[in-house]
Design an enzyme around this catalytic site. Structure first.
Site, short mmCIF file in Angstrom:
data_model
loop_
_atom_site.label_atom_id
_atom_site.label_comp_id
_atom_site.label_asym_id
_atom_site.label_seq_id
_atom_site.Cartn_x
_atom_site.Cartn_y
_atom_site.Cartn_z
N CYS B 86 0.77 -1.13 -0.25
CA CYS B 86 -0.08 0.14 -0.56
C CYS B 86 0.61 1.05 -0.41
O CYS B 86 0.26 2.11 -0.31
CB CYS B 86 -1.07 -0.28 1.13
SG CYS B 86 0.05 -0.67 2.88
N HIS B 379 -2.28 0.94 7.90
CA HIS B 379 -2.09 0.80 5.74
C HIS B 379 -2.26 2.34 5.54
O HIS B 379 -2.44 3.51 6.03
CB HIS B 379 -3.77 0.40 5.79
CG HIS B 379 -4.09 0.64 4.55
ND1 HIS B 379 -3.60 -0.69 3.70
CD2 HIS B 379 -5.57 0.73 4.22
CE1 HIS B 379 -4.25 -0.53 2.65
NE2 HIS B 379 -5.07 0.11 3.14
#
Lengths: 360, 437
Positions: B86, B379
Site C-alpha cells: 500500500c 495501512h
C-alpha cells in the site's frame, strides 16, 4: 443614395428610418460576415461537427458517488482473482501474493539462503540433473518453487526422487525383488502396498545417480520419509521430528540390514566425511563402461549386502547386471564407510581404491 | 456556377506563406502589431489557428467521440495491493497526479537510453501513466514496477511493510538515474546540475547558514533536497512554542488554539538554532572553535514541494508513532521561508505575504498520503486532487470521491504541493543555480 446632397432635416420619417435601417443592416452584416465565413469554411472543410460528442458513451465515464461503490460504480473487494506473470520465473501468480512470491523467487527471503545452499549441494551431487527438493519448512508455502528459467511442471526428476516410495503403478515396481532376506519385502515401514524396493535392472544412470544422492544424504541428514509428502527429511541427524528408529529403518531400507545409523555422538566424524569424498565417489561413477567386478573384492560382508539388495548375486550373470552390481558395491562401500565411521576413524580411502582398481 | 465560396488548399498555403513574409517585414519596420496577427515581441512569426487536415479529420471523426469533462473517471484508477504494497500504491497515485509530471509523460517526452529498456524505471512510469489514464475501471496490477524497484533499490526489496517516504525518495533516485536520455539541452555541459525531469520538478535548494558567534562570519552551503522533513510537537526533539494567533493564520489555516499547523512546523524548521557548546564549529574567518547559530531556509523552491511529517520516532527510549493532528492548508505561500526573507526573521517577525506580492512562491495542495495504524503495522491511503478541485480517496484498488474537508481533517504524513505559477527560468538565474550547486 448620395448622402452628401441631402440634409437630414429635410427628410420625412420613413426615409430616415430607411437610412437607419440600412446603416443598421450594414453594421450587422459587418459583424456577422466574419463569423459566417468561418462557419461556411468549417462546413466546407469538414471540421464543423468535430466538436460533437456522443452523449451515451459519455455516460460510461461519469464518476459515481454512492456509498459502497467506487467511482466506477463497482463494488469493493471483488479483485481477489487478479493475476500477474512473474518476470523472474514466468509463472502466473495471484496478484495479492506477488510480493512474497517475488521475494523468494529473487532469493531474498528468510529461508532462501538455506534453500539455495541445499540446492547447491544437490546440484554438485547430481551435476546437470534437476532437483526439486524442498525443505520441510516450505511444504506449506505454495508459492515457492525453484528454477528461474524452467516452467512449473513436474519433471522426470521429481518422479526419480520419489521413485522408491511413490507411483505404485510404475512398471518398475511390478517387478518384485528376490530377497534372500525375505522379510524386507514385507516389512513396509512406509505403508506401501505394492512391492517395496527397487528393481535395479531397469534403472538408468540418472536414476542411479539420484539414488546415490539419497544415500549420501543418509550420512548427513535425517532421511526419514514424511507420510505427507513422501520426501526425505533433510534436517540434521538429530532432527527432533523423527526418531532414531525411523532413521534406522530408512537406512536399512536402502542399505540393507547391516546398515547402521550414524550415531549422534559420532556425528562429528560423519562431518568429516565431507562432500569432497562424496564428490569423488560420484565423479568416478561417471564411467559408462562396465567391467567385471568380483564381489569378493568388496569384502565378504559386502557380498552379503549385495544379496540383501536383491540383485542377482551370481557373477555369471550378464554384463548389465554386473554393471549394476558394481554400482551397488560402491554403494555398499559407502555404507561400510558409514559403519566404519561408527567404530572409530578408519580412513575411508583404502577400501575405495581397491574397488576402483578393479573397475579401471 | 453555384456562386458559393470555395476554399482551395494550395492557394491558401501560398497565402499563408506570403502573409508570414509580410509579417516579418512588418515586425522589423514597425512596433505596431496588428490585432489579428498575434505575434510576440521580437518574433516575426504568425501563429495561425489550427485547422484539421484530411487525415486528421478521419482520425477525429469517430462517431462515439467523448470530450473529457470534469465529471469523468478518466485519470483515476485503482492499484492492486501485491502484499503489503500500500505504501507503493500511494506514492504512485501521488506521482501520477502531479500535473507537471503527468504532462511530461502523457506527451511521451521520455526517450530511453538504457541498455535494456525493460529495466528502465522511467519507461515503466510512462507505461503506468498510460494505464492509469486509460479509463479502464478495473484496477491495475503494478507488479512490474515492484520488480524494477526491488532490482534497482536493493534496500527496499523484501516482503514487509515499508515506509512510504523512504519509497518516494528511492523511487525518485532511480528515476533520476534512469533519465539519461531526456536531458533538455543546455545543462548537459554541467555534470553537477542535472536537468532531468525529476530534478526540474522535485529538486529544491536548502540554504544553510552557520554564523559564528564570535566574529559573526557566515558560512553558507546550499544542498539539493527533494523533500522537507519536519519534526512534530511531542517528539523527543523540542518544539517551537506555540505562537499567539496572528502569525499562524498566515496561510489561511484556520487557527484553533492548541492545533499545530504546517506553517508552525515550517517556522520551526527555519528558525535560527543555537548550537550548544558541545557542538563548536571551527570558524573559517576567525580560525577558532566557536559556538554558532545554524539556520535553514529555502534557496530554490522546487516545482513540487513534498513535506514529510516525522511521525515515526525511533529514539533510544522508544519507538512510536506520533499521531498529533497537524493542520495544513490548501494553499501555501513559501515566501516567509525563503532565504531572502531572513532579515525579517531575525527581527523575530514572520514576514506576512502581501496580497499583491508575487505569486511565484505560492503552492497548491494536490496529494496527501496518510498512515493509519501503529509503527509496526498499518495501512497507507492517499487523497489526490483531480480535475482541478475534486478530491478522491485512493485505498489500493478502491477509489472513492472525497470532500475537501475529509482531506484537510486527515492526519497527514506526506503532503504534496505544486507551484501555482511556473515561470521560465531566465538564463541568468540558471547560471546562478549551477554555480550554487
Amino acid at each position: 443614395m448620395k448622402m452628401e446632397e441631402m440634409s437630414l432635416s429635410g427628410l420625412d420619417n420613413s426615409k430616415l428610418e430607411a437610412i437607419a435601417q440600412e446603416i443598421y443592416a450594414d453594421l450587422v452584416e459587418d459583424s456577422c460576415l466574419g463569423f459566417c465565413f468561418e462557419v461556411h469554411r468549417a462546413v466546407k472543410c469538414g471540421y464543423f461537427f468535430l466538436d460533437d460528442t456522443d452523449p451515451d458513451s459519455m455516460k460510461d465515464f461519469e464518476i459515481v458517488d454512492q456509498p459502497g461503490l467506487d467511482i466506477f460504480g463497482q463494488v469493493f473487494n471483488q479483485w481477489k482473482s487478479k493475476e500477474c506473470v512473474c518476470p523472474n520465473c514466468s509463472r502466473s501468480i495471484a496478484a495479492s501474493r506477488f510480493a512474497p512470491h517475488l521475494e523468494k523467487c529473487l532469493g531474498m527471503g528468510r529461508n532462501s539462503s538455506r534453500i539455495a545452499n541445499r540446492r547447491i549441494a544437490n546440484s554438485n551431487n547430481m551435476n546437470k540433473s534437476e532437483s526439486d527438493q524442498e525443505d520441510n519448512d516450505d511444504i506449506n508455502d505454495n508459492d515457492w518453487s525453484y528454477g528461474s528459467e524452467k516452467k512449473a511442471k513436474k519433471r522426470k526428476s521429481d518422479k526419480l526422487w520419489y521413485l522408491p516410495f511413490q507411483n505404485p503403478n510404475s512398471p518398475r515396481r511390478s517387478k518384485s525383488l528376490k530377497h534372500k532376506n525375505g522379510e524386507l519385502s514385507n516389512s513396509d515401514p512406509f505403508k506401501y502396498n505394492n512391492s517395496t524396493g527397487i528393481s535395479y535392472e531397469t534403472l538408468g544412470p540418472e536414476e542411479l545417480r539420484s539414488l546415490l544422492t539419497t544415500l549420501i544424504f543418509l550420512f548427513q541428514q535425517c532421511g526419514v520419509i514424511s507420510e505427507h509428502t513422501k520426501k526425505m527429511c533433510t534436517r540434521s541427524l538429530r532432527c527432533p521430528q523423527h526418531t532414531d528408529e525411523q532413521r534406522r529403518t530408512v537406512r536399512i531400507y536402502f542399505l540393507g540390514p547391516s546398515a547402521v545409523l550414524p550415531e549422534v555422538e559420532s556425528s562429528l566424524d560423519n562431518d568429516s566425511f565431507d562432500m569432497t569424498d562424496s564428490q569423488a565417489l560420484i565423479s568416478r561413477l561417471q564411467w559408462d563402461g562396465s567391467s567385471d567386478l568380483s564381489p569378493s573384492d568388496s569384502g565378504s560382508s559386502k557380498t552379503s549386502e549385495n544379496q540383501g539388495w536383491g540383485l542377482g548375486t551370481n557373477s555369471s550373470e550378464s554384463r548389465k547386471t554386473k554393471k549394476k552390481k558394481s554400482h551397488l558395491s560402491l554403494v555398499g562401500t559407502a555404507s561400510s564407510l558409514g559403519s566404519n565411521k561408527k567404530k572409530k576413524p578408519k580412513p575411508p580411502a583404502p577400501p575405495t581404491p581397491s574397488i576402483y582398481d578393479d573397475i579401471n | 456556377m453555384c456562386k458559393d465560396y470555395v476554399y482551395d488548399k494550395d492557394i491558401e498555403q501560398i497565402a499563408k506563406e506570403e502573409q508570414g513574409e509580410a509579417l516579418k517585414l512588418q515586425a522589423s519596420t514597425s512596433t505596431e502589431v496588428s490585432h489579428q496577427q498575434c505575434s510576440g515581441p521580437g518574433l516575426g512569426e504568425k501563429y495561425p489557428t489550427w485547422e484539421t487536415t484530411k487525415p486528421e479529420l478521419e482520425l477525429l471523426g469517430h462517431p462515439r467521440r467523448r470530450r473529457i469533462a470534469s465529471s469523468f473517471t478518466i485519470g483515476l484508477r485503482g492499484l492492486i495491493n501485491l502484499g503489503n504494497t500500500c505504501f507503493m500504491n500511494c506514492i504512485v497515485q501521488a506521482l501520477t497526479h502531479t500535473p507537471i509530471l503527468r504532462d511530461f509523460f502523457l506527451s511521451d517526452r521520455h526517450s530511453c537510453e538504457m541498455p535494456s529498456p525493460e529495466l528502465c524505471l522511467v519507461c515503466e512510469m510512462s507505461s503506468l501513466f498510460r494505464e492509469l489514464y486509460s479509463g479502464n475501471p478495473s484496477p491495475h496490477v503494478p507488479y512490474k514496477l515492484l520488480h524494477l524497484v526491488w532490482i534497482h533499490a536493493r534496500h527496499l526489496a523484501g516482503y514487509r511493510q515499508q515506509d512510504a517516504h523512504e519509497f518516494l525518495i528511492a523511487a525518485l533516485d532511480v528515476l533520476h538515474r534512469h533519465c539519461k536520455g531526456d536531458d533538455v539541452g543546455k545543462a548537459a555541459n554541467n555534470p553537477n546540475h542535472c536537468n532531468c525531469i525529476i530534478d526540474q520538478i522535485f529538486t529544491g535548494g536548502l540554504h544553510t547558514d552557520v554564523t559564528c558567534q564570535a566574529c559573526h562570519g557566515v558560512s553558507t552551503t546550499i544542498d539539493p533536497c527533494w523533500d522537507i522533513s519536519l519534526d512534530l510537537p511531542g517528539s523527543c526533539t523540542s518544539f517551537w512554542p506555540m505562537s499567539p494567533g496572528r502569525e499562524s493564520s498566515v496561510n489561511g489555516e484556520s487557527h484553533i488554539p492548541g492545533i499545530t499547523t504546517l506553517t508552525d512546523c515550517l517556522r520551526r524548521f527555519t528558525r535560527p538554532e543555537h548550537l550548544g557548546s558541545s557542538a563548536k564549529i571551527k570558524c573559517g574567518s576567525c580560525q577558532s572553535y566557536q559556538e554558532s547559530t545554524k539556520q535553514l531556509t529555502m534557496n530554490k523552491l522546487p516545482v513540487v514541494a513534498c513535506f514529510h511529517f516525522k511521525r515515526f520516532e525511533h529514539s533510544a527510549k522508544q519507538r512510536r508513532k506520533i499521531t498529533t493532528y497537524i493542520s495544513f492548508p490548501l494553499e501555501l505561500d513559501m515566501t516567509p521561508f525563503m532565504a531572502s526573507s531572513k532579515e525579517s526573521r531575525m527581527n523575530g517577525q514572520l514576514q506576512l505575504p502581501t496580497s499583491s506580492g508575487n505569486d511565484e512562491n505560492k503552492y497548491s495542495l494536490f496529494a496527501v498520503v496518510n498512515h493509519q495504524g501503529t509503527l509496526e503495522s498499518g495501512h497507507y491511503t492517499s487523497f489526490i486532487r483531480h480535475h482541478k478541485d475534486q478530491w478522491f480517496k485512493c485505498d489500493d484498488a478502491v477509489i472513492t470521491k472525497a470532500s475537501i474537508k475529509d482531506v484537510l481533517d486527515s492526519e497527514g504524513y506526506l503532503l504534496f504541493y505544486h507551484k501555482q505559477v511556473l515561470e521560465h527560468e531566465s538564463e541568468k538565474v540558471k547560471e546562478m543555480n549551477t554555480q550554487a550547486y
